[in-house]
Design a protein around this motif. Sequence first.
Motif: not given
Length: 280
Positions: A30-35, A98-102, A174-180
């Motif tokens: 998975p990518g760095i911000h992928d589930k 941490g873990y990306f659950f989605a 819980v955190t949301r990431f967005d690539q800028l």
Amino acid sequence: MSKMLITLGLVFVSLVMSPSSKAEETESEPGIHDKGSFFAYWGWNRGYYSTSDLTLEGDNYKFELNDISASDRPSTIGIDPYLNPFDMTRPQTNFRVGYFFADNYSVSFGVDHMKYIMDQEQTAEITGQINVGSEFDGTYNNEPFYLGHKDEEGDVTFLAFEHSDGLNYLNAEVTRFDQLHHFSENLIVSSLLGGGIGVMLPKTNATLLNNERHDDFHFSGWGTHIKGGLELSYKSFFFRSEVKLGYIDMPDIRTTEFEADSASQHFRFTEWTFVLGSYF
């Protein structure tokens, strides 16, 4: 505090190792911000606190001090203690796994090791009673009161109050990431927004009316926060800086060796973090 961080690190390692067999069955990582991605980081913070009303009570005294001011206590910048593996928990530190659950959403657990030091030699309004056979005995009603200073021997004349080892905030986020922006395939800038809640485990160093201090870890209350920040990642490594805005309520603070003695306070905080970490 060191034992606590080591335990959390071992838990993280076990989490990382457990899904390895499943990862081998997938066609790609998975990518760095992928589930399915994990991360861990270590870093440092600065803390800023609102004024608070501090209530102190015990046998033969109960009083409230209004609008107490406080500051943090960062260690002097240097390789020691910031990068000294035997003294890394002395500064104001942050540790998180941490873990990306989605995709783009993570859940994490960490410890924000802040420090809260009541500003010495300040005057506050006092309301309540003191009857312990001291020079401070009396009944007060919103009267200006000098909180004292340290004498030549280092003793405090009335009150010293600090969560200096420290204002430990154990919390889940819980955190949301967005690539800028992609500078390249591997060099990426991302934004993050999130929030969390947790419990307070301060180690409070309080000197009051010449009583012996308690100075031990004690679950004292809870906290909550929201946060925003930026991340610069290169392959699996990253640097993050975040600003957290939060609220802490501690109704059960231990102050002296006597169980009847306690304190309570609540206040707002701003925390600015600088952390280094890696994705797995």
